[in-house]
Design a protein around this motif. Structure first.
Motif, PDB file in Angstrom:
ATOM      1  N   TRP A  62      34.092  49.861  50.679  1.00 55.71           N
ATOM      2  CA  TRP A  62      35.071  49.997  49.606  1.00 55.71           C
ATOM      3  C   TRP A  62      35.664  48.640  49.237  1.00 55.71           C
ATOM      4  O   TRP A  62      35.789  48.303  48.062  1.00 55.71           O
ATOM      5  CB  TRP A  62      36.205  50.932  50.025  1.00 55.71           C
ATOM      6  N   CYS A  63      36.069  47.873  50.270  1.00 55.56           N
ATOM      7  CA  CYS A  63      36.659  46.555  50.016  1.00 55.56           C
ATOM      8  C   CYS A  63      35.654  45.639  49.333  1.00 55.56           C
ATOM      9  O   CYS A  63      35.995  44.919  48.380  1.00 55.56           O
ATOM     10  CB  CYS A  63      37.153  45.932  51.326  1.00 55.56           C
ATOM     11  N   GLY A  64      34.413  45.644  49.837  1.00 55.73           N
ATOM     12  CA  GLY A  64      33.379  44.797  49.251  1.00 55.73           C
ATOM     13  C   GLY A  64      33.095  45.133  47.805  1.00 55.73           C
ATOM     14  O   GLY A  64      32.778  44.238  46.994  1.00 55.73           O
ATOM     15  N   LYS A  65      33.214  46.386  47.454  1.00 54.81           N
ATOM     16  CA  LYS A  65      32.971  46.817  46.075  1.00 54.81           C
ATOM     17  C   LYS A  65      34.178  46.581  45.166  1.00 54.81           C
ATOM     18  O   LYS A  65      34.072  46.719  43.941  1.00 54.81           O
ATOM     19  CB  LYS A  65      32.623  48.313  46.055  1.00 54.81           C
ATOM     20  N   GLY A  66      35.309  46.233  45.757  1.00 50.33           N
ATOM     21  CA  GLY A  66      36.502  45.987  44.953  1.00 50.33           C
ATOM     22  C   GLY A  66      37.136  47.238  44.391  1.00 50.33           C
ATOM     23  O   GLY A  66      37.871  47.176  43.390  1.00 50.33           O
ATOM     24  N   PHE A  67      36.896  48.376  45.019  1.00 47.46           N
ATOM     25  CA  PHE A  67      37.425  49.634  44.497  1.00 47.46           C
ATOM     26  C   PHE A  67      38.952  49.718  44.591  1.00 47.46           C
ATOM     27  O   PHE A  67      39.574  50.493  43.862  1.00 47.46           O
ATOM     28  CB  PHE A  67      36.814  50.825  45.234  1.00 47.46           C
ATOM     29  N   PHE A  68      39.548  48.954  45.508  1.00 50.54           N
ATOM     30  CA  PHE A  68      41.003  49.004  45.664  1.00 50.54           C
ATOM     31  C   PHE A  68      41.725  48.114  44.642  1.00 50.54           C
ATOM     32  O   PHE A  68      42.936  48.227  44.480  1.00 50.54           O
ATOM     33  CB  PHE A  68      41.422  48.540  47.065  1.00 50.54           C
ATOM     34  N   HIS A  69      40.993  47.231  44.010  1.00 53.52           N
ATOM     35  CA  HIS A  69      41.600  46.204  43.160  1.00 53.52           C
ATOM     36  C   HIS A  69      41.701  46.673  41.714  1.00 53.52           C
ATOM     37  O   HIS A  69      40.853  47.435  41.240  1.00 53.52           O
ATOM     38  CB  HIS A  69      40.799  44.906  43.231  1.00 53.52           C
ATOM     39  N   SER A  70      42.721  46.209  41.047  1.00 50.45           N
ATOM     40  CA  SER A  70      42.873  46.504  39.618  1.00 50.45           C
ATOM     41  C   SER A  70      43.361  45.263  38.895  1.00 50.45           C
ATOM     42  O   SER A  70      43.899  44.343  39.513  1.00 50.45           O
ATOM     43  CB  SER A  70      43.874  47.650  39.426  1.00 50.45           C
ATOM     44  N   GLU A  71      43.171  45.261  37.604  1.00 51.44           N
ATOM     45  CA  GLU A  71      43.622  44.155  36.766  1.00 51.44           C
ATOM     46  C   GLU A  71      44.415  44.720  35.598  1.00 51.44           C
ATOM     47  O   GLU A  71      43.994  45.687  34.961  1.00 51.44           O
ATOM     48  CB  GLU A  71      42.429  43.351  36.228  1.00 51.44           C
ATOM     49  N   SER A  72      45.545  44.101  35.294  1.00 52.39           N
ATOM     50  CA  SER A  72      46.342  44.561  34.161  1.00 52.39           C
ATOM     51  C   SER A  72      45.583  44.398  32.856  1.00 52.39           C
ATOM     52  O   SER A  72      45.795  45.167  31.904  1.00 52.39           O
ATOM     53  CB  SER A  72      47.666  43.789  34.102  1.00 52.39           C
ATOM     54  N   SER A  73      44.669  43.428  32.802  1.00 52.43           N
ATOM     55  CA  SER A  73      43.901  43.178  31.575  1.00 52.43           C
ATOM     56  C   SER A  73      42.967  44.332  31.225  1.00 52.43           C
ATOM     57  O   SER A  73      42.503  44.442  30.093  1.00 52.43           O
ATOM     58  CB  SER A  73      43.093  41.884  31.720  1.00 52.43           C
ATOM     59  N   GLU A  74      42.694  45.210  32.211  1.00 52.13           N
ATOM     60  CA  GLU A  74      41.820  46.357  31.948  1.00 52.13           C
ATOM     61  C   GLU A  74      42.523  47.433  31.144  1.00 52.13           C
ATOM     62  O   GLU A  74      41.882  48.365  30.634  1.00 52.13           O
ATOM     63  CB  GLU A  74      41.315  46.934  33.272  1.00 52.13           C
ATOM     64  N   GLY A  75      43.837  47.336  31.001  1.00 45.91           N
ATOM     65  CA  GLY A  75      44.589  48.288  30.197  1.00 45.91           C
ATOM     66  C   GLY A  75      44.618  49.677  30.796  1.00 45.91           C
ATOM     67  O   GLY A  75      44.492  49.859  32.006  1.00 45.91           O
ATOM     68  N   GLY A  76      44.765  50.682  29.947  1.00 45.16           N
ATOM     69  CA  GLY A  76      44.888  52.052  30.415  1.00 45.16           C
ATOM     70  C   GLY A  76      46.328  52.381  30.760  1.00 45.16           C
ATOM     71  O   GLY A  76      47.261  51.626  30.461  1.00 45.16           O
TER      72      GLY A  76
END
Length: 893
Positions: free
Chosen positions: A21-35
């Protein structure tokens, strides 16, 4: 699709999936992605901490919320971090120094701080690694620490702003002092416990009076007598009118002190006359200011008596108490000693008895900040769950006292106040960073205040400082305000209330929309878990012995909304057994599958191939989805866990898997394919509903069952959407079929009870005859007859609309009609009647005994009401049992 091993081994898969999960970056988010944002900031555990059951419950609840919102498509962020825990961390390092025969005073301040930073680098990550073992899906790229550069900048900025607004001030006030930690504590950091103490009644002679002219004062702390500067009485207490304006002689020290009158004095407490010690009691301090009394501090920082204590100088406060009581007795000034139970403050860190004492400290004026914090809660912008905490919060806020924010330790944010040393200047100012010169006179001779700020002074900024405040950032604009806060009620004042005030003051907006306050984890005796009681359970042991999923599921399933939870190690078997049940169901499905299911994203069912049982499990799944959504949104996490449990264990495994065995073992190819399609659809969606609580097991099964065609990971699979009755009907699910299977399940359950009533062993066959409630039901049961036989352990099931037994026959009324059970050829009727007759005779004898007991007036009048009620309840139970046994015997003529 990969073959699942016979037994589920969590040790083999939990670390594997967490790293993936960590390697895939599933926990991470970016504000630039919107939503749409969904934000939670972790209550930062102390950097000294190790995971305990309270943490495990708190973190599991947060992870449920976060994982579900992520699956629902929200731009989800869960910010992790740790608190520098000023007093606790410094204590750890000082203990290490003491083992080496050293103290912090043996070295420069910076050298000691370097030792603390080194300790933090070596051991400060322990609890974070444990949170990962638990399965926390935090965005570890955003890890923060309350003393990292960004948060330290925020702390200094806030201090300067409040200082410049005259909301921070320095003054001598009564504060809570911990002699062991050597620092001031806030009111919230002084934990009061009821203790059995004494009330000493002491004579204070009147100056120039006769031998019997004296005032008797009652006190719980005779050692503070040495700092008395008055005795106070209530102006309306006629017993003491003659003493108004008199002068008394302070026992032992023979200092002259006045009798004053003050409305604060309670005439009903003690003798109605109170000693006034302004430097050692907060109420006396206020009284002393009103009457301009001297304030005499008689203790050192270590709670030893100082020079003002006269002959007791150098004694520990409690040793002084014992000696002064003995001296009062010897002088004939001790009237009496009473047992007295009262609340005593203790340090929340080391549990030392707090000493109220006069001290020069820094404070924040809280009433101006509290106004906005009150308004947003009264206006519903910030909600508490359970709602009862709203009143607790408002009561505290409306009676808030100023916050003592200075601490006499070295580890923490040093107070950014500077003092010019130039002769004739002595300017004092607050400033971020290190000044080059005094802003008033230009002198370079100045020094910084030695104290540090209360740890909570950084924590109250947490919801916005973690996103870079005071600097503007895209993350701050997007993720603030946060959405939910999950914490325990014991820090509602320490942290929750202050965060609301800080958010309104510095961001102009609430820090979070909802606060969920869960209960305390206790042992089965109701005691709070602690090392000193030896009743604590290490979550890491539970993870090792059962699994992280078992720990998470058991804690959540056992914890009702806002209520304390009572656990023992055995209770974690609930989660482990549940995981095993699901694993076995998956293996069953695999043994009947030729490969991964096709079109799993949106499978289309063939209405003509869907039986009533197929339709029923599909309907129950969608009902479950709606139930889970409702429970989670209302913070009823235990109800959510139990709903998923009931569905998997009973609806799916006990009913549908059992039903599916017939079509899967020798049924037509098209029916087998349709059953597998239904099973995989239901199982995959149910796994999604379970994933927030049991992330590791569900990820392993997601891959093992070949569901990656839906999503690469169950973590990012779409959260199921509930379909209503009309939407289900377009997919071949008819309400009438669903109702029929509900009735079928109920009838089977009643039939099993009937078998048990007549003592039939589980494997012993019996024949059944149904007299249907109507023709439609009769036709359905005839067409579905084969499905009933395995559940009923029946040799045969006949459906006869006009069936009337030739002789009495065991029967039971069901939603399908009246179900008769034939015992011919299966049970020795005579022997069974004898068995039931013996039970009936024994029950009737006990009933007669209970009846006589209740007819005894002495018993009814003298026994405790609850005991009498228990006997009455037993009478009702025995009467019902007699009626049931009689009916059973009548059915065996």
């Amino acid at each position: 699709m990969s073959e699942l091993p016979k037994n589920y081994d969590p040790k083999a898969i939990e670390q594997k999936w967490y790293d993936w999960w960590c390697g895939k970056g599933f926990f991470h988010s970016e504000s630039s992605e919107g939503g749409k944002p969904y934000t939670i900031v972790i209550p930062p555990p102390n950097v000294t901490g190790i995971l305990h059951m309270g943490h495990a419950l708190n973190e599991s609840i947060q992870d449920v919320m976060v994982r579900r919102k992520r699956m629902q498509g929200f731009n989800t962020v869960w910010v992790p971090g740790t608190d520098h825990a000023g007093i606790a961390t410094q204590n750890v390092v000082e203990r290490q120094l003491r083992k080496e025969g050293k103290s912090r005073w043996d070295m420069p301040r910076e050298e000691f701080l370097n030792l603390v930073w080194e300790w933090k680098r070596q051991y400060g990550g322990t609890i974070l690694n444990q949170l990962k073992k638990l399965g926390n899906s935090c965005d570890w790229d955003r890890l923060r620490f309350t003393m990292d550069d960004g948060l330290s900048d925020a702390v200094a900025d806030v201090f300067v702003r409040l200082y410049d607004k005259k909301l921070i001030y320095r003054g001598e006030y009564i504060i809570n002092w911990c002699p062991r930690c050597g620092t001031a504590l806030s009111d919230e950091e002084s934990e009061h416990e009821t203790e059995n103490g004494h009330l000493w009644h002491i004579r204070y002679p009147v100056k120039g009076g006769r031998k019997n002219d004296y005032v008797v004062v009652a006190t719980t702390r005779p050692e503070t007598l040495l700092g008395d500067t008055a005795v106070a009485v209530n102006p309306r207490d006629e017993r003491y009118t003659k003493f108004h304006g008199k002068t008394l002689i302070l026992p032992i020290l023979n200092r002259e002190i006045p009798v004053i009158v003050d409305d604060f004095v309670d005439p009903a407490f003690g003798t109605g006359a109170v000693k006034v010690t302004p430097a050692h009691d907060p109420n006396d301090f206020d009284m002393g200011r009103r009457h301009e009394l001297p304030m005499i501090n008689v203790m050192t920082d270590a709670a030893e008596m100082n020079d003002q204590a006269g002959p007791y100088a150098g004694l520990d406060r409690f040793a002084c108490r014992a000696k002064i009581v003995a001296d009062l007795q010897a002088a004939g000034l001790l009237v009496k000693v009473e047992e007295h139970s009262h609340a005593v403050g203790h340090c929340y860190r080391c549990h030392t008895v707090i000493e109220p004492r006069l001290s020069l400290q820094w404070f924040v004026k809280m009433k101006p900040l509290a106004r906005a914090g009150i308004d947003v809660v009264k206006g519903g912008r910030v909600r508490f769950v359970p709602e009862r905490w709203t009143k607790v919060y408002l009561d505290w806020m409306e009676n808030i006292r100023d916050w003592c924010i200075s601490r006499q330790i070295w580890w923490g944010h040093r107070i950014p106040v500077f003092y010019c040393e130039a002769e004739g200047c002595l300017h004092q100012w607050a400033q971020k960073g290190k000044p080059e010169a005094c802003p008033a006179c230009g002198s370079t001779q100045f020094h910084q205040d030695p104290d540090v700020l209360d740890t909570w002074f950084s924590s109250w900024l947490w919801p916005f400082s973690v996103f870079g405040w005071p600097k503007e950032s895209d993350d701050l604009k997007f993720y603030y305000p946060t959405t939910d806060l999950v914490t325990a009620p014991d820090i509602i004042f320490f942290w929750v209330a202050r965060m609301i005030m800080a958010g309104m003051e510095f961001m102009g907006d609430i820090p979070f929309e909802r606060v969920y306050l869960h209960g305390i984890v206790r042992d089965t005796q109701g005691r709070k878990m602690s090392k000193s009681l030896g009743n604590s359970i290490d979550p890491m042991d539970i993870i090792n012995d059962f699994s992280a999923d078992a720990l998470r599921f058991s804690l959540i399933a056992l914890t009702a909304t806002g209520q304390d939870v009572y656990i023992s190690k055995e209770k974690f078997e609930l989660g482990r057994n549940f995981g095993t049940k699901i694993w076995n169901a998956a293996r069953f499905m695999q043994t009947h599958s030729d490969g991964p299911p096709a079109n799993m994203k949106d499978p289309q069912f063939q209405a003509d191939l869907l039986t009533a049982d197929d339709q029923h499990i599909l309907a129950r799944l969608h009902k479950l989805i709606g139930v889970c959504d409702e429970h989670i949104e209302r913070c009823r996490f235990n109800d959510y866990a139990k709903a998923v449990y009931e569905f998997f264990w009973h609806e799916f495994c006990d009913w549908y898997v059992e039903y599916a065995k017939q079509p899967l073992n020798g049924g037509a190819a098209d029916r087998k394919a349709e059953v597998l399609k239904v099973m995989n659809y239901v199982f995959s969606r149910a796994l999604c509903l379970l994933h927030p609580i049991m992330p590791f097991l569900t990820e392993e099964l997601w891959h093992g069952m070949g569901y990656t065609a839906i999503a690469e990971s169950i973590m990012i699979a779409p959260w199921p959407t509930a379909l209503d009755e009309n939407e289900l009907s377009t997919r071949g699910v008819q309400a009438a079929a669903v109702s029929y299977v509900d009735a079928k399940h109920a009838a089977i359950g009643l039939a099993r009870n009937l078998r048990a009533d007549y003592g039939l062993a589980p494997a012993q066959p019996a024949d059944f005859i149904l007299r249907p409630a109507n023709d439609a039901i009769g036709n359905r049961v005839r067409g579905d007859r084969a499905a009933y036989l395995p559940y009923l352990k029946a040799g045969k099931l006949e459906v006869e609309a006009d069936f009337i037994p030739a002789k009495p026959m065991p029967s039971i009324i069901t939603p399908l009609g009246t179900l008769f059970m034939s015992l011919d050829g299966h049970v020795d009727v005579a022997a069974e009647r004898r068995r039931l007759g013996e039970q009936l005779q024994k029950t009737e004898q006990e009933l007669e005994s209970v009846r006589k007991r209740l007819e005894n007036e002495n018993f009814v009048s003298r026994a405790k009401p609850e005991v009498v009620e228990q006997v009455r309840t037993r009478k009702r139970e025995l009467r019902e049992k007699c009626e049931k046994l009689t009916k059973l015997m009548e059915g065996m003529q």
